[in-house]
Design a protein around this motif. Sequence first.
Motif, short mmCIF file in Angstrom:
data_model
loop_
_atom_site.label_atom_id
_atom_site.label_comp_id
_atom_site.label_asym_id
_atom_site.label_seq_id
_atom_site.Cartn_x
_atom_site.Cartn_y
_atom_site.Cartn_z
N LYS A 256 33.20 45.56 43.79
CA LYS A 256 34.64 45.82 43.66
C LYS A 256 34.97 47.27 44.04
CE LYS A 256 35.36 42.29 40.11
NZ LYS A 256 35.71 42.00 38.70
N SER B 117 30.55 41.71 41.50
CA SER B 117 29.97 42.76 40.67
C SER B 117 30.86 44.01 40.71
CB SER B 117 28.57 43.12 41.18
OG SER B 117 28.65 43.74 42.45
N GLY B 118 30.66 44.88 39.72
CA GLY B 118 31.40 46.13 39.68
C GLY B 118 31.22 46.97 40.94
N ASP C 153 35.22 37.02 40.86
CA ASP C 153 33.82 36.97 40.44
C ASP C 153 32.94 37.77 41.39
OD1 ASP C 153 31.50 36.36 39.12
OD2 ASP C 153 31.29 34.36 40.01
#
Length: 250
Positions: A164, A160-161, A158
């Motif tokens: 990551k 955010s893009g 969990d």
Amino acid sequence: MGTRTNHLNPMKGGAGLPAHDPTDVWRRPERSPVGPKPEHSRNGIATAALRIADQEGLAAVSIRRVAASIGAGAASLYRYVKSHDELVELMMDAVAGEYQLEADGEHPRGRLLDLAHQGRDIMHRHPWLAPLLLTRPSMGPNSLRFLDAALAALAPVDLSGPAKLQIVAMMSAITSAFVQNELASLTSSGPDENASANRGQYIIDALQAGEYPHLAAAMAGHSATGDADEQFTSAITNYLTGAGIPIQLS
């Protein structure tokens, strides 16, 4: 193999020419729909360039040298790559194709750690690669497949893009720095098997002198001559812990 932050410009086409983006090579089809059939391929050109770089270093790679190695003229090679930067781009993407990306069902930490270890092995096979990854990671198809696989490993987490993407970039940076340290140690120490032990003893003696209490406390229980694989695993695992990758998924 990371996200683009900067790029080198080792090939200068002449004063006043604009900077050339090496990713332009991916915007052009490898084979033109018109005209004669190409005599060479991007893969063949990259393979020849890799052979030179792995044996002699990246500085030995030039369009003229690569052209000669595949039996072509330098002028004809410009039909396939427009600059030295594009040639390096092909090389880096070809190397990215060495990753084994099939790891469905594994825990995110395990998958990321496996990719990191693969990256370390790849950088050792191609010693010129590690410094480049800090300044001009490739954006070719193999490199994008690697990035997509790393993000797939993070899919259950969990975050955010952008977070990551940052994790993948940092993993690549840590791996690159670790390998550069290893290669520098080999270069400075040579084949002497006692060099690592001598360096470790020097650190122990310096800490025992009592002038570096905080460093001594931080290294308590740490073996300066410990196994490099264990040290690398620890470095990546510690980073993933700090980045918020859980040991177990909820």
